[in-house]
Write an enzyme that holds these catalytic residues in place. Structure first.
Site, PDB file in Angstrom:
ATOM      1  N   HIS A 226     -90.802 -26.165  72.417  1.00 19.32           N
ATOM      2  CA  HIS A 226     -90.574 -27.547  72.863  1.00 19.32           C
ATOM      3  C   HIS A 226     -90.502 -28.413  71.602  1.00 19.32           C
ATOM      4  O   HIS A 226     -89.623 -28.230  70.774  1.00 19.32           O
ATOM      5  CB  HIS A 226     -91.716 -27.909  73.830  1.00 19.32           C
ATOM      6  CG  HIS A 226     -91.537 -29.198  74.592  1.00 19.32           C
ATOM      7  ND1 HIS A 226     -90.380 -29.905  74.643  1.00 19.32           N
ATOM      8  CD2 HIS A 226     -92.436 -29.906  75.371  1.00 19.32           C
ATOM      9  CE1 HIS A 226     -90.544 -30.988  75.402  1.00 19.32           C
ATOM     10  NE2 HIS A 226     -91.791 -31.009  75.849  1.00 19.32           N
ATOM     11  N   HIS A 265     -81.023 -24.737  75.673  1.00 14.82           N
ATOM     12  CA  HIS A 265     -81.759 -25.695  76.501  1.00 14.82           C
ATOM     13  C   HIS A 265     -81.776 -25.207  77.934  1.00 14.82           C
ATOM     14  O   HIS A 265     -80.794 -24.620  78.392  1.00 14.82           O
ATOM     15  CB  HIS A 265     -81.084 -27.078  76.434  1.00 14.82           C
ATOM     16  CG  HIS A 265     -81.997 -28.187  76.797  1.00 14.82           C
ATOM     17  ND1 HIS A 265     -82.220 -28.551  78.111  1.00 14.82           N
ATOM     18  CD2 HIS A 265     -82.774 -28.997  76.032  1.00 14.82           C
ATOM     19  CE1 HIS A 265     -83.094 -29.550  78.120  1.00 14.82           C
ATOM     20  NE2 HIS A 265     -83.446 -29.837  76.886  1.00 14.82           N
ATOM     21  N   ASP A 319     -83.410 -31.252  68.988  1.00 15.36           N
ATOM     22  CA  ASP A 319     -84.303 -30.960  67.870  1.00 15.36           C
ATOM     23  C   ASP A 319     -83.595 -30.389  66.634  1.00 15.36           C
ATOM     24  O   ASP A 319     -84.227 -30.229  65.596  1.00 15.36           O
ATOM     25  CB  ASP A 319     -85.393 -29.958  68.313  1.00 15.36           C
ATOM     26  CG  ASP A 319     -86.385 -30.589  69.274  1.00 15.36           C
ATOM     27  OD1 ASP A 319     -86.365 -31.824  69.410  1.00 15.36           O
ATOM     28  OD2 ASP A 319     -87.179 -29.850  69.885  1.00 15.36           O
TER      29      ASP A 319
HETATM   30  N1  ACO Z   1     -81.377 -18.635  69.820  1.00 16.21           N
HETATM   31  C1  ACO Z   1     -80.936 -17.415  70.204  1.00 16.21           C
HETATM   32  N2  ACO Z   1     -80.775 -17.055  71.488  1.00 16.21           N
HETATM   33  C2  ACO Z   1     -81.081 -17.970  72.422  1.00 16.21           C
HETATM   34  C3  ACO Z   1     -81.555 -19.253  72.090  1.00 16.21           C
HETATM   35  C4  ACO Z   1     -81.698 -19.584  70.728  1.00 16.21           C
HETATM   36  N3  ACO Z   1     -82.147 -20.765  70.336  1.00 16.21           N
HETATM   37  N4  ACO Z   1     -81.789 -19.948  73.212  1.00 16.21           N
HETATM   38  C5  ACO Z   1     -81.499 -19.124  74.222  1.00 16.21           C
HETATM   39  N5  ACO Z   1     -81.066 -17.930  73.739  1.00 16.21           N
HETATM   40  C6  ACO Z   1     -80.654 -16.770  74.530  1.00 16.21           C
HETATM   41  C7  ACO Z   1     -81.892 -16.008  74.996  1.00 16.21           C
HETATM   42  O1  ACO Z   1     -82.269 -15.026  74.074  1.00 16.21           O
HETATM   43  C8  ACO Z   1     -81.420 -15.435  76.318  1.00 16.21           C
HETATM   44  O2  ACO Z   1     -80.631 -14.316  76.047  1.00 16.21           O
HETATM   45  P1  ACO Z   1     -80.693 -13.042  77.044  1.00 16.21           P
HETATM   46  O3  ACO Z   1     -80.204 -13.566  78.362  1.00 16.21           O
HETATM   47  O4  ACO Z   1     -79.794 -12.035  76.402  1.00 16.21           O
HETATM   48  O5  ACO Z   1     -82.137 -12.618  77.108  1.00 16.21           O
HETATM   49  C9  ACO Z   1     -80.500 -16.518  76.858  1.00 16.21           C
HETATM   50  O6  ACO Z   1     -80.008 -17.229  75.706  1.00 16.21           O
HETATM   51  C10 ACO Z   1     -81.208 -17.496  77.764  1.00 16.21           C
HETATM   52  O7  ACO Z   1     -82.308 -18.015  77.056  1.00 16.21           O
HETATM   53  P2  ACO Z   1     -83.749 -18.280  77.656  1.00 16.21           P
HETATM   54  O8  ACO Z   1     -84.732 -18.374  76.528  1.00 16.21           O
HETATM   55  O9  ACO Z   1     -84.065 -17.351  78.767  1.00 16.21           O
HETATM   56  O10 ACO Z   1     -83.461 -19.675  78.335  1.00 16.21           O
HETATM   57  P3  ACO Z   1     -84.467 -20.788  78.610  1.00 16.21           P
HETATM   58  O11 ACO Z   1     -83.879 -21.681  79.599  1.00 16.21           O
HETATM   59  O12 ACO Z   1     -85.833 -20.274  78.876  1.00 16.21           O
HETATM   60  O13 ACO Z   1     -84.491 -21.426  77.139  1.00 16.21           O
HETATM   61  C11 ACO Z   1     -85.302 -22.632  75.400  1.00 16.21           C
HETATM   62  C12 ACO Z   1     -84.689 -22.684  76.782  1.00 16.21           C
HETATM   63  C13 ACO Z   1     -86.771 -22.186  75.513  1.00 16.21           C
HETATM   64  C14 ACO Z   1     -85.262 -24.065  74.825  1.00 16.21           C
HETATM   65  C15 ACO Z   1     -84.524 -21.669  74.469  1.00 16.21           C
HETATM   66  O14 ACO Z   1     -83.184 -22.044  74.390  1.00 16.21           O
HETATM   67  C16 ACO Z   1     -85.168 -21.574  73.114  1.00 16.21           C
HETATM   68  O15 ACO Z   1     -86.138 -20.845  72.930  1.00 16.21           O
HETATM   69  N6  ACO Z   1     -84.624 -22.327  72.102  1.00 16.21           N
HETATM   70  C17 ACO Z   1     -85.201 -22.336  70.789  1.00 16.21           C
HETATM   71  C18 ACO Z   1     -86.376 -23.306  70.744  1.00 16.21           C
HETATM   72  C19 ACO Z   1     -85.926 -24.747  70.824  1.00 16.21           C
HETATM   73  O16 ACO Z   1     -84.987 -25.162  70.177  1.00 16.21           O
HETATM   74  N7  ACO Z   1     -86.669 -25.539  71.622  1.00 16.21           N
HETATM   75  C20 ACO Z   1     -86.406 -26.973  71.797  1.00 16.21           C
HETATM   76  C21 ACO Z   1     -85.862 -27.235  73.153  1.00 16.21           C
HETATM   77  S1  ACO Z   1     -85.398 -28.927  73.346  1.00 16.21           S
HETATM   78  C22 ACO Z   1     -86.843 -29.720  73.490  1.00 16.21           C
HETATM   79  O17 ACO Z   1     -87.868 -29.214  73.842  1.00 16.21           O
HETATM   80  C23 ACO Z   1     -86.855 -31.155  73.145  1.00 16.21           C
END
Ligand code: ACO
Length: 383
Positions: A226, A265, A319
């Site tokens: 987050h 996201h 972010d």
């Molecule tokens: N880098 C690489 N791969 C990613 C990323 C990323 N930043 N984000 C998502 N993916 C991939 C996942 O590995 C997953 O792949 P899979 O289906 O092969 O397993 C797919 O995309 C879906 O991702 P999830 O993590 O399941 O999706 P979710 O909705 O839970 O993710 C999240 C949202 C937690 C923000 C995720 O994108 C992430 O971890 N991003 C990096 C951390 C980040 O930037 N957080 C800030 C969010 S904005 C905020 O809070 C203000």
């Protein structure tokens, strides 16, 4: 409540679960649209100020001139902290994480709130304004106190964003930089029922007080999935060092199943509109400083991530470029998430007060999958 029936559907991560109605924030994750109280974030970024946005979020409409002036004066007056906060900071362990200090300071200040025993809507509205004002001073004061620098008092003649930046860096920012800070605070002010707001609302649903809901929210915001992502995104840029090295870094990280911070996201499946605006500021700050190396690394990371993860619809989130903007404004990287909180406290308090209009205790269920009917073994008979 069901017991011992067939396995229910489990909503891991609560994706697609609605828990309330709201009139505060609307996100269209397909089109990349974000509205506060019906107003497009792009219009607010262009025409509004953080103070006006705070009024909008809390009161539900744009203020007239007199109301805006009153909001500015109220926030300016409330930015001053009780002197003992400085003692609290000095008693914290050296190198305490600023997010931990912020969480502790909000807890501490709850005891000083003149209306701590009053939980009427009117009192909560005033508490919300005090919290919005105070979070900025907490972050700035801790920054200067931990570095042994002279702590600056708030200047009520300055706008919230400008004064915040001045109290952190020790010098009055140029109008252009003050405006960038102002817009960054607007962009971070609310974002519907994100994880930290949900944390605030879970606390609110028990009828805990407003300060406790903000403490909850700060705790949830800290994590790297987050608010903690801002710092992690800048660390990657610093580690890469040269724009030409960005592609290989990203490809290797993805091959090793690592997340690239600042991307992806739960709601946006396209470019986050806030990231677009912050990208422009990051570019401008690079130009102003006469060194756009970090900006070029960032755009190279973006190109590679968007290309490699096109099928997963992964784009920069708010972010990714904000770290570059905060860095360019002279804010140290471990304050990035606290700065997020300085803005988001307006959304947290608005969302909590809206939830209280139709409160229901949040109490979901979990499905037990452990053993049952185990026989208790006395301590001496255990292996
Ligand atoms: N880098 C690489 N791969 C990613 C990323 C990323 N930043 N984000 C998502 N993916 C991939 C996942 O590995 C997953 O792949 P899979 O289906 O092969 O397993 C797919 O995309 C879906 O991702 P999830 O993590 O399941 O999706 P979710 O909705 O839970 O993710 C999240 C949202 C937690 C923000 C995720 O994108 C992430 O971890 N991003 C990096 C951390 C980040 O930037 N957080 C800030 C969010 S904005 C905020 O809070 C203000």
């Amino acid at each position: 409540m069901k017991a011992d029936l067939e396995t229910p559907r489990i909503d891991r991560g609560l994706d697609d679960v609605y828990v309330k109605e709201t009139k505060i924030c609307f996100i269209d994750g397909e089109q990349g649209r974000l509205l506060y109280r019906g107003y497009d974030i792009r219009d607010l970024a262009e025409h509004s100020s953080f103070e006006e946005t705070v009024f909008l979020l809390l009161q539900g409409r744009l203020p007239n001139r007199a109301e805006l002036e009153r909001t500015k004066s109220e926030l300016a007056a409330a930015r001053t902290l009780p002197p003992s906060v400085l003692k609290l900071f000095r008693s914290m362990p050296e190198h305490a994480a600023p997010m931990d200090v912020l969480r502790t300071a909000v807890s501490y200040l709850s005891g000083f709130d003149p209306e701590r025993a009053d939980s009427t809507r009117a009192a909560n509205m005033r508490k919300a304004m005090r919290l919005v004002a105070q979070l900025a001073t907490i972050v700035a004061t801790y920054e200067r106190s931990r570095k042994g620098q002279r702590v600056l008092r708030p200047d009520p003649k300055l706008g919230h964003a400008e004064d915040f930046l001045r109290m952190i860096t020790g010098k009055r920012p140029s109008p252009e930089r003050a405006r960038m800070m102002d817009v960054a605070l607007i962009l971070y002010a609310d974002h519907a029922i994100n994880a930290s707001t949900f944390g605030a609302i879970v606390a609110a649903s028990t009828l805990a007080d407003l300060h406790s809901t903000v403490v909850s929210a700060i705790a949830v915001l800290k994590g790297p999935l987050h608010g903690g992502a801002i710092e992690a995104a800048l660390s990657a840029i610093e580690e890469i060092r040269r724009p030409e090295a960005a592609e290989e870094y990203v490809v290797n990280a993805l091959r090793n199943k690592q997340k690239i911070f600042g991307f992806g996201h739960r709601v946006y499946k396209t470019y986050d509109p806030r990231a677009l605006m912050l990208k422009e500021y990051a570019r401008k700050l690079g130009d102003l400083q006469g060194d756009s190396t970090y900006f070029r690394i960032a755009t190279a990371i973006e190109e590679t991530v968007v290309r490699e993860l096109a099928s997963k619809r992964i784009y920069p989130n708010v972010d990714f470029y904000s770290g570059l903007v905060f860095h360019g404004l002279g804010i140290p990287s471990d304050l990035f998430t606290p700065v997020f909180a300085v803005a988001r406290v307006s959304g947290w308090t608005a969302q909590v007060m809206e939830y209280w209009e139709d409160n229901r205790l949040l109490r979901p269920l979990d499905w037990y999958v452990g053993p049952k009917d185990l026989e208790y073994t006395p301590l001496d008979e255990r292996a």
